[in-house]
Design a protein around this motif. Structure first.
Motif, mmCIF file in Angstrom:
data_model
loop_
_atom_site.group_PDB
_atom_site.id
_atom_site.type_symbol
_atom_site.label_atom_id
_atom_site.label_comp_id
_atom_site.label_asym_id
_atom_site.label_seq_id
_atom_site.Cartn_x
_atom_site.Cartn_y
_atom_site.Cartn_z
ATOM 1 N N CYS A 1 0.866 -1.190 0.000
ATOM 2 C CA CYS A 1 0.000 0.000 0.000
ATOM 3 C C CYS A 1 0.893 1.228 0.000
ATOM 4 C CB CYS A 1 -0.908 -0.010 1.226
ATOM 5 S SG CYS A 1 -1.842 1.522 1.438
ATOM 6 N N LEU A 2 0.684 2.101 -0.965
ATOM 7 C CA LEU A 2 1.512 3.293 -1.125
ATOM 8 C C LEU A 2 0.912 4.440 -0.311
ATOM 9 C CD1 LEU A 2 4.029 4.083 -2.796
ATOM 10 C CD2 LEU A 2 2.474 5.002 -4.501
ATOM 11 N N ILE A 3 1.703 5.045 0.577
ATOM 12 C CA ILE A 3 1.223 6.130 1.430
ATOM 13 C C ILE A 3 2.097 7.352 1.192
ATOM 14 C CG2 ILE A 3 0.756 6.882 3.791
ATOM 15 C CD1 ILE A 3 0.324 4.033 4.572
ATOM 16 N N LEU A 4 1.480 8.450 0.740
ATOM 17 C CA LEU A 4 2.191 9.683 0.435
ATOM 18 C C LEU A 4 2.134 10.607 1.647
ATOM 19 C CD1 LEU A 4 1.413 8.452 -2.355
ATOM 20 C CD2 LEU A 4 1.309 10.788 -3.233
ATOM 21 N N VAL A 5 3.296 11.027 2.143
ATOM 22 C CA VAL A 5 3.378 11.900 3.313
ATOM 23 C C VAL A 5 4.205 13.123 2.976
ATOM 24 C CG1 VAL A 5 3.057 10.053 4.985
ATOM 25 C CG2 VAL A 5 5.361 10.611 4.197
ATOM 26 N N GLU A 6 4.035 14.155 3.764
ATOM 27 C CA GLU A 6 4.756 15.417 3.524
ATOM 28 C C GLU A 6 6.197 15.332 4.020
ATOM 29 O OE1 GLU A 6 4.583 20.087 5.034
ATOM 30 O OE2 GLU A 6 2.848 18.780 5.310
ATOM 31 N N ARG A 7 6.413 14.681 5.174
ATOM 32 C CA ARG A 7 7.736 14.626 5.798
ATOM 33 C C ARG A 7 8.115 13.169 6.081
ATOM 34 N NH1 ARG A 7 9.120 19.690 8.572
ATOM 35 N NH2 ARG A 7 7.550 21.263 8.037
ATOM 36 N N SER A 8 9.380 12.858 5.937
ATOM 37 C CA SER A 8 9.834 11.493 6.171
ATOM 38 C C SER A 8 9.744 11.114 7.645
ATOM 39 C CB SER A 8 11.281 11.324 5.682
ATOM 40 O OG SER A 8 12.141 12.243 6.350
ATOM 41 N N ILE A 9 9.749 12.110 8.544
ATOM 42 C CA ILE A 9 9.661 11.817 9.970
ATOM 43 C C ILE A 9 8.359 11.075 10.284
ATOM 44 C CG2 ILE A 9 8.564 14.003 10.526
ATOM 45 C CD1 ILE A 9 11.205 12.199 12.659
ATOM 46 N N THR A 10 7.302 11.332 9.491
ATOM 47 C CA THR A 10 6.029 10.643 9.708
ATOM 48 C C THR A 10 6.201 9.145 9.559
ATOM 49 O OG1 THR A 10 4.834 12.569 8.834
ATOM 50 C CG2 THR A 10 3.635 10.496 8.939
ATOM 51 N N ALA A 11 6.902 8.712 8.513
ATOM 52 C CA ALA A 11 7.118 7.273 8.295
ATOM 53 C C ALA A 11 7.991 6.676 9.390
ATOM 54 C CB ALA A 11 7.752 7.056 6.929
ATOM 55 N N GLU A 12 9.023 7.410 9.800
ATOM 56 C CA GLU A 12 9.930 6.890 10.822
ATOM 57 C C GLU A 12 9.202 6.719 12.156
ATOM 58 O OE1 GLU A 12 13.988 8.663 10.767
ATOM 59 O OE2 GLU A 12 13.113 9.970 9.229
ATOM 60 N N VAL A 13 8.357 7.690 12.486
ATOM 61 C CA VAL A 13 7.640 7.616 13.760
ATOM 62 C C VAL A 13 6.645 6.467 13.747
ATOM 63 C CG1 VAL A 13 5.904 8.818 15.147
ATOM 64 C CG2 VAL A 13 7.941 10.027 14.381
ATOM 65 N N ILE A 14 5.878 6.340 12.654
ATOM 66 C CA ILE A 14 4.900 5.244 12.577
ATOM 67 C C ILE A 14 5.607 3.896 12.599
ATOM 68 C CG2 ILE A 14 3.147 4.189 11.090
ATOM 69 C CD1 ILE A 14 2.275 6.936 10.237
ATOM 70 N N GLU A 15 6.748 3.807 11.941
ATOM 71 C CA GLU A 15 7.507 2.554 11.965
ATOM 72 C C GLU A 15 7.913 2.186 13.390
ATOM 73 O OE1 GLU A 15 11.474 0.670 9.832
ATOM 74 O OE2 GLU A 15 11.463 2.773 10.471
ATOM 75 N N ARG A 16 8.371 3.179 14.141
ATOM 76 C CA ARG A 16 8.797 2.894 15.510
ATOM 77 C C ARG A 16 7.623 2.484 16.380
ATOM 78 N NH1 ARG A 16 13.553 5.862 18.626
ATOM 79 N NH2 ARG A 16 14.459 5.058 16.721
ATOM 80 N N TYR A 17 6.517 3.135 16.189
ATOM 81 C CA TYR A 17 5.363 2.790 17.019
ATOM 82 C C TYR A 17 4.836 1.390 16.693
ATOM 83 C CZ TYR A 17 1.187 3.047 19.776
ATOM 84 O OH TYR A 17 0.238 2.767 20.705
ATOM 85 N N VAL A 18 4.803 1.069 15.397
ATOM 86 C CA VAL A 18 4.315 -0.251 14.989
ATOM 87 C C VAL A 18 5.172 -1.357 15.616
ATOM 88 C CG1 VAL A 18 4.163 -1.801 12.999
ATOM 89 C CG2 VAL A 18 3.192 0.486 12.864
ATOM 90 N N LYS A 19 6.470 -1.130 15.716
ATOM 91 C CA LYS A 19 7.357 -2.136 16.286
ATOM 92 C C LYS A 19 7.081 -2.350 17.779
ATOM 93 C CE LYS A 19 11.171 -1.553 13.029
ATOM 94 N NZ LYS A 19 12.586 -1.118 12.844
ATOM 95 N N LYS A 20 6.530 -1.284 18.437
ATOM 96 C CA LYS A 20 6.261 -1.393 19.872
ATOM 97 C C LYS A 20 4.903 -2.011 20.166
ATOM 98 C CE LYS A 20 9.175 2.469 21.371
ATOM 99 N NZ LYS A 20 9.213 3.720 22.156
#
Length: 1543
Positions: free
Chosen positions: A391-410
């Motif tokens: 699923c392709l998700i378009l975001v304004e800032r890369s920090i959004t992807a990094e934060v969601i990735e970290r939360y998903v891992k927790k």
């Protein structure tokens, strides 16, 4: 309306008082497991009210269910025999009707607007009801029929509602349930249909309650809410964040500024130590700023938890091996500080304890999780089956992807997700393929950096999580969608109009940029406005609904979509066109101004006065009316007016039905009075005659009695011979009848019967088929086909009218109607020595020799009595606005050198007609005179009825409280409505009442909030945007009166309008939805001019002002209790003066210790104030500046005292200067309520000596301010030369706040103490305007322009103002600390120069009248060029133009030119000529006719030159004649080489 956001229903039945869960619905579903197919609906529907939950959207299955259900309903012989089926669109109505008609042995008919149902009478409805048993219709038709009384709910045994999920808000479905169903004592059986896709679980309870039904799901799904989460294409709406993070953001901003300043200081210290140090420090400053904004972005978009994670990620990115340790440490300390600040707002045990996969309302409300992130996780939960395709998700800032990735891992519950993201560093398709996890839902986050050229051939969907910021980014995201057949989803904030406007703007601009590609408009929000219908199965969503993703038919088309269709980007179904799109610029731009601002204009509807509605029109047995007598008393003795009676069904409020008003005519004044007279009953025959009288006279005097003409190519018909039922609208239904003087209620039936006989005569005798006299004449026909009425011998003293003969000496003031024009006249006299053979007197019609020839050639009439004397007639006037004392005079220009203008009254214009063309009406002339007054009287009455109607809606149960309809009407009337009253004064008072009430409430309720927080919270409540929202929620915009009364457009029931203004708004209801397409910033929009549907443009701020004015009106009538009731009705929550909160505030103060010192300073301060405080610490707090670094300061009390003094002073001015205009009232308040005035009060009473402070800068400012005071002036008051420190004004305000708390909110005691301190207040006669404003108003009145130049070097501001007089250029200079102060000083300087210059001119006798010196050219000699050397003295010839030749264009062109070159504004003189025959005017290819001709002369005084005067051509109106004169003047100036006109 269709497409409105579901908001829950009101009303409802008590049968469902407990909210039901989806599990309970499932239990209902399994109650009859043995019943199969459609039979289950038949059984359930016959036992209870039911909402059937279908699996899929579509009309086929719902249609089958409806026809099967109706077929299974038992027959009934009772009067309650109808089955009504409602469907939201015409297509569905037709489909259901056909399905039912084909399978059910019942009489079925469909009803919708295109069939003309809106104009049906009760007789037609009765016929339909007698012929049919099943009625299929749209909900609006059913609602209108119920409101009009044509249908009653008690007549219905089964009510079927298709797509019943729309039963929310103001949708007709919801209004039917609220207004009729829940109020009915004999309710029908209910059966609703909807789909699992369309209904949300949080909507279930409200829908069941509003529809008095239970949801039934025959398939027994265990997770109905899961079904609603199927991935559908279109937008996903999320709620705005409920968490208010202003305090947190302030702390983060403070931290950012502090550490950024640390970097700057470090940079200054390290200067010169390293060659590239500047570049390194800049790099760290950029990193610090970028991280700060990344964290803020996560806070807004994802919530507190993710913002905390973002700070952790940024901190971990700092490398231990970075070279510049000091810079790195500052940067690291900043992130640590941010992390600590976020941790204070987010408790440690909550950071990792929220499972976003589960519904957790508390997490959203507290701000730990944003609604946007919650909706994303819900969407991802529905993708569990998509494990093969990413699923392709378009975001304004890369920090959004990094934060969601970290939360998903927790989160273990999110283990099915695999997060991938690409940015500029890892944008490799090969590397990506290796990271895709088979068996998990792979989420690929990308930013705008890698969108260009990026392609994944096989994706499940594309999610635009953040709205693209630029056209390029938007275009690239659309490319990603078009490369494969992806499902496109876009996240939009619910109710965020700026987001939606931005998206439409991107779409429009993308259209202009591309060549052949078309954008993927599947992502655009669905249409909301009315437009062309689309197919019922188009995939889109309900805008602003709370449904995560829906597949709802789009019913209406927004204007942006319409424009995109015109550009061939969208097809008729609002989907992308396959054909090549045409690039075209957008002509309109969405309004960016805020609600409640002056810049924004909004289209609003007009509320009807319910008291004027009635259903008596078709009553066969007559009707009972409430009668209100209207009497008219002239100030001229012997000037008689007939009394009239207003007959309506409703009873008016006492102050509406018993009222007086003044009417202003040209030469006299009329006092009109309205009094109630009880009830009166009219039979059917009497009602017919009464309606005939009203139609005849109101159309004859203000409209047309004959329709059609030869020139129009239509048959000429008598209006009352045609069907006039459409002129009688039940929503505007009343009678105006003459009454006999002797009796209060007795209708003058002799006048009405006479009118009826004249109508019968006109119906039976068309023009040229009339018999004059009593059958004494014979009719012959000439060879040319003309009708000739040949007379026998007649009496010489008799006047032969068309219908009767009268004695010549008794015809004066007889009312007649001309049979060839339908105009009503009154006879002045029979003209001696005149006849139809007399010369025809009209200079514009020289082709007619006699009157007989005129009527023969123009109308084809051969007179039978050509020798009868002509009758001099006075025509009935057109309707005028008699409520305002206008001076109706004509200005006649004398010769220029004679000086000035003279005024003369309008001459009376009489008509001269042969008697045989007139039908005598045996009605006193006093009746027609009174009818002329009725439009103005009814307009004022209708306005008072609306005010009374709003008063009833607001309601108020306070003891001994009453507010007049006149006060409410004043609060609803803007300045643009030319009345003797307006809302401005009340709005000024209401503004101060609102500010005081909110300030006091916030101060008491939030003792721990500082002044800044309280001010922001107060501003949120009292802001114009919030007041606008509250007012529009209460539908106040429909009550506002913002346009001039247009008597020519006012029509009585039964009257046809002569000046219709068809609606072009695209809205077919009186109420206009609050949508961006109905907002504009166009300055040329006419405010207050309504169309026939009642739609008119309103300044957005007027809506907010109206709310404040109503608060002021309720305060005037009921004090603070009345104002608080108004605030609560508006929806200003938690505002009040709770005694408990006051006690708590006093209690908190009593706990604070204050120990008096020797020579206690508070005792001296109390002596100066004039009151001893009960709680000394309040006064101590009030004099403590924040620089003392105590745990308290005066700031909170200053916040409260500011509103107290503002309110008390405004109230004093309002009560003292009752006749002062609103503009002057505002100036008075501004002069009295300002920090500088309060600072002077502090110095005057030596209060400043008690200010506890510990700031060197403040101490210096106070000393300089004290030294700036001059010697006392004539009033004993000293004025400083500089502005005082803000702290001195704050000191006075804080003392006022302390006194208010100490007196337990006793405003009168505060006023008693502060009145001598503030005295003397500024009075109107001593009011001085600020110099710059005074200069501006003076130049406006004199017709001069001035030029302003400002420069500011950061230390001092320099201002220069230039003003060009006729022979000298004046220049004023000023230098001060700010631009505003410098402009004030320059304006003051220029005013002195201007005053000396004017005084010199006056002494020399050069006043304005004598300045009409020798003109540069004579009016008649305009073609001769001048050779005067003065004309050629300038070497640079200014350029003007090109001239805009539209109406007003030439004047605008000249105005801009004069303003640019500082030429005085020109003056105009106009001469008007009137004629009985129309003048013809030609303007290009257009031709116009008018009975008036205007010729204007313009005078332009050019500095250092002679004045130029020129006349224009004759024009049909005054403003067009101005334009003509301007054009001629400009061409003359070009011939003289004074200017050049650009082509």
């Amino acid at each position: 309306m269709e497409g409105d956001e579901p908001r829950g229903g009101g009303g409802g039945s008590n049968s469902l008082s407990v909210k039901r869960k989806f599990s309970e619905i499932d239990e209902d579903s399994s109650s009859s497991p043995t019943i199969n197919g459609l039979k289950v609906y038949e059984v359930v529907a016959q036992t209870r009210n039911t909402i059937a939950l279908l699996e899929e959207t579509g009309t086929d299955k719902s249609g089958v269910i409806i026809k099967s259900l109706i077929k299974a309903m038992p027959s009934s012989d009772s009067p309650k025999r109808f089955i009504i089926c409602l469907a939201p669109t015409v297509n569905l109505v037709k489909q259901h009707c056909c399905e039912i008609r084909a399978h059910v042995n019942l009489k079925v008919e469909d009803y919708f607007g295109a069939k003309g149902v809106d104009k049906w009478t009760s007789h037609r409805w009765e016929q339909e009801l007698s012929d049919n048993e099943v009625l299929v219709m749209t909900p609006q038709i059913f609602l209108d029929a119920l409101r009009s009384g044509f249908l009653k709910l008690e007549m219905v045994r089964l009510l079927v509602i298709d797509e019943c999920h729309r039963t929310t808000g103001n949708h007709p479905y919801a209004m039917i349930m609220k207004e009729f169903y829940h109020k009915s004592t004999d309710k029908p059986r209910m059966f609703g249909l909807t789909t699992t896709d369309a209904i949300r679980k949080d909507q279930v309870s409200e829908l069941e309650k509003l529809m008095d039904s239970q949801i039934f799901n025959p398939k027994g799904q265990k997770r109905v809410d899961k079904v609603a989460r199927k991935v559908k294409e279109g937008p996903v709406f999320y709620d705005p964040p409920p968490f208010c993070s202003l305090e947190l953001k302030d702390k983060l901003r403070t931290s950012h500024l502090k550490f950024d300043a640390s970097l700057l200081r470090l940079q200054e210290m390290e200067k010169g130590n390293c060659q590239d140090m500047e570049k390194k420090f800049t790099t760290y400053q950029k990193r610090l700023s970028d991280d700060y904004h990344d964290i803020l972005h996560c806070l807004d978009s994802l919530g507190l938890i993710c913002a905390h994670l973002a700070a952790e990620i940024c901190l971990e990115k700092i490398s231990e091996a970075e070279t510049y340790e000091e810079c790195s440490m500052v940067y690291k300390h900043f992130l640590s500080d941010v992390l600590s600040t976020l941790g204070l707002f987010l408790q440690q045990e909550e950071k990792n304890s929220v499972d976003l996969q589960q519904d957790n309302p508390s997490a959203v409300i507290s701000g730990r999780v944003s609604p946007k992130l919650q909706e994303l996780l819900r969407l991802l939960d529905s993708l569990r089956g998509e494990t093969q395709k990413p699923c392709l998700i378009l975001v304004e800032r890369s920090i959004t992807a990094e934060v969601i990735e970290r939360y998903v891992k927790k989160q273990t519950s999110l283990g099915y997700l695999n997060i991938l993201y690409l940015n500029g560093n890892n944008a490799s398709t090969h590397a990506l393929a290796q990271k895709i996890h088979v068996g998990k839902v792979n989420l690929l986050f990308i930013t705008g950096v890698v969108e260009e050229g990026f392609h994944i051939p096989d994706c499940s969907c594309t999610v635009c999580f953040d709205l693209p910021k630029t056209v390029c980014s938007y275009s690239q995201s659309q490319e990603l969608v078009k490369q494969s057949n992806y499902k496109s989803i876009m996240f939009l904030e619910r109710g965020n109009s700026s987001q939606r406007d931005h998206l439409y703007n991107l779409m429009r601009r993308e259209v202009q940029m591309r060549d052949q590609e078309t954008p993927n408009l599947r992502l655009c929000p669905p249409p909301e406005g009315k437009g062309q219908e689309v197919k019922a199965n188009v995939a889109t969503v309900i805008p602003d609904s709370k449904t995560t993703v829906l597949d709802e038919p789009a019913r209406k088309e927004q204007s942006p979509n319409k424009r995109l269709r015109q550009l061939e980007v969208l097809d008729k179904n609002l989907l992308p066109c396959i054909a090549k799109a045409k690039a075209a610029p957008s002509k309109s731009k969405s309004s960016s101004s805020a609600a409640g601002s002056k810049k924004r204009k909004e289209l609003h509807g007009t509320t009807r006065a319910n008291a004027l509605s009635g259903t008596w029109g078709e009553n066969l047995d007559g009707a009972v009316f409430q009668a209100y007598r209207m009497d008219f008393q002239s100030n001229i003795s012997g000037d008689a007016y007939s009394s009239f009676s207003l007959l309506i069904e409703s009873t008016l409020a006492g102050d509406v039905g018993n009222v007086e008003m003044d009417l202003y005519l040209v030469r006299k004044h009329i006092k009109a009075s309205v009094t109630p007279c009880g009830q009166i009953r009219l039979s059917q025959e009497e009602m017919v005659k009464a309606k005939c009288f009203q139609q005849f006279f109101f159309n004859g005097m203000f409209g047309k009695l004959f329709v059609g003409s030869k020139s129009q190519g239509t048959k000429r018909e008598f209006l009352l011979q045609t069907d006039t039922s459409s002129l009688w609208d039940p929503s505007f239904m009343f009678l105006l009848l003459p009454v006999e003087t002797s009796d209060l209620v007795s209708v003058d039936w002799s006048a009405i019967n006479s009118c009826a006989s004249v109508v019968d005569f006109l119906k039976e005798n068309s023009l040229l088929e009339l018999q004059v006299g009593d059958d004494e004449n014979q009719r012959n026909t000439t060879s040319s086909g003309q009708e000739v009425l040949q007379e026998k011998e007649t009496e010489t003293d008799l006047i032969h009218f068309a219908n009767a003969s009268s004695d010549r000496n008794s015809i004066e003031e007889t009312v007649v109607i001309a049979i060839h024009t339908g105009r009503i006249y009154s006879i002045v006299e029979a003209v001696k020595d005149s006849s139809a053979m007399s010369p025809f007197e009209d200079e514009t019609s020289l082709e007619y020799a006699t009157y007989a020839e005129y009527f023969n050639k123009k109308y084809g009439i051969v007179l039978a009595h050509p020798n009868q004397p002509l009758l001099k007639l006075k025509q009935s006037h057109h309707a005028h606005n008699l409520l305002v004392n206008f001076t109706d005079e004509v200005i006649e220009k004398k010769e220029p050198k004679a000086g000035g203008n003279v005024r003369k009254a309008k001459p009376n214009i009489h008509a001269h007609l042969p008697p045989e063309l007139l039908v005598r009406i045996d009605v006193p002339r006093s009746v027609t005179k009174s009818i002329y007054l009725l439009p103005s009287v009814m307009h004022r009455l209708e306005s008072l009825m609306l005010a009374s109607q709003l008063r009833e809606e607001i309601g108020c149960s306070i003891d001994n409280f009453s507010i007049s309809s006149t006060s409410v009407l004043e609060a609803l009337t803007t300045l643009t409505c030319p009345e003797a009253f307006s809302m401005e004064r009340l709005e000024l008072l209401g503004d101060s009442v609102l500010k005081y009430a909110v300030s006091c409430s916030l101060y008491l309720k939030y003792p721990n909030k500082d002044e800044g927080q309280l001010s922001r919270q107060r501003q949120t409540v009292i802001s114009n945007s919030n007041l606008h929202r509250l007012a529009t929620d209460r539908k106040l915009q429909g009550y506002i009166r913002n346009g001039a009364f247009e008597p020519r457009r006012w029509t009585a029931p039964g009257q046809s309008s002569l000046f219709p203004v068809p609606c072009k708004c695209g809205v077919d209801t009186r109420e206009v939805p609050l949508e961006p397409r109905f907002f504009t910033e166009n300055m040329t929009i006419k405010i207050g001019k309504s169309c026939d549907m009642g739609h008119r443009w309103t300044v957005s701020k007027s809506v907010s002002d109206c709310a404040e004015a109503l608060i002021g009106a309720y305060y005037v009538s009921g004090g603070l209790d009345g104002a608080l009731h108004m605030l609560k009705w508006l929806g200003v929550v938690d505002v009040g003066f709770d005694g408990e909160l006051v006690n708590e505030a006093i209690s908190r103060v009593s706990l604070r210790c204050y120990v008096p010192k020797d020579g206690d300073e508070l005792t001296e301060l109390e002596r100066k104030i004039g009151r001893e405080f009960s709680w000394k610490f309040l006064l101590k707090e009030a004099i403590t500046h924040s620089s003392v670094h105590e745990s308290y300061s005066y700031e909170r009390l200053e916040f409260l005292g500011d509103s107290v003094l503002d309110f008390l002073i405004t109230r004093h001015l309002f009560n003292t200067y009752e006749k002062t205009g609103p503009g002057e009232m505002t100036d008075l308040r501004s002069a009295c309520v300002n920090n500088e005035n309060f600072a002077q009060v502090a110095v005057k009473h030596s209060l400043h000596t008690h200010l506890q402070r510990s700031a060197t800068v403040l101490e210096t400012q106070i000393k300089e301010y004290l030294m700036s005071f001059s010697k006392p002036d004539g009033t004993g008051r000293t004025i400083p030369s500089i502005q005082g420190p803000k702290a001195l004004g704050d000191l006075v305000e804080s003392i006022a706040g302390a006194l208010l708390i100490d007196t337990r909110l006793d405003l009168e005691e505060v006023l008693r103490v502060f009145e001598p301190l503030l005295s003397p207040l500024v009075t109107p006669d001593k009011l001085q305007l600020p110099p710059y404003r005074e200069l501006s108003e003076l130049c406006d009145s004199l017709g001069y322009f001035f030029r302003v130049k400002c420069a500011n070097d950061g230390v001092k501001a320099q201002a220069t103002i230039q003003l060009q007089l006729d022979d000298v250029l004046l220049t004023g200079d000023g230098s001060e600390q700010t631009n505003k102060l410098a402009l004030g000083k320059a304006a003051s300087h220029l005013l002195k120069l201007l005053e000396r210059n004017i005084s010199r001119r006056t002494l020399n006798g050069d006043d304005q009248s004598s300045m009409d010196m020798k003109l540069a050219c004579d009016v008649s000699d305009r073609e001769t060029p001048s050779s005067d050397p003065v004309e050629m003295q300038s070497t640079v010839v200014p350029v003007i133009g090109p001239i805009n030749m539209k109406k007003g264009g030439p004047r605008g062109t000249l105005h801009e030119f004069c303003k640019k070159h500082l030429w005085p504004m020109p003056t105009f003189d106009t001469l008007e000529e009137k004629s009985r025959t129309p003048f013809e005017f030609t303007d290009g290819d257009e031709k116009r006719t008018s009975f008036s001709s205007f010729v204007s002369t313009i005078t332009l005084r050019i500095p250092n030159r002679e004045a130029v005067m020129h006349s224009g051509e004759a024009r049909p109106d005054k403003k067009s004649s101005f334009d003509s004169a301007v054009v001629e003047l400009l061409y003359e100036l070009e011939r003289r080489m004074i200017l050049t006109i650009k082509i």
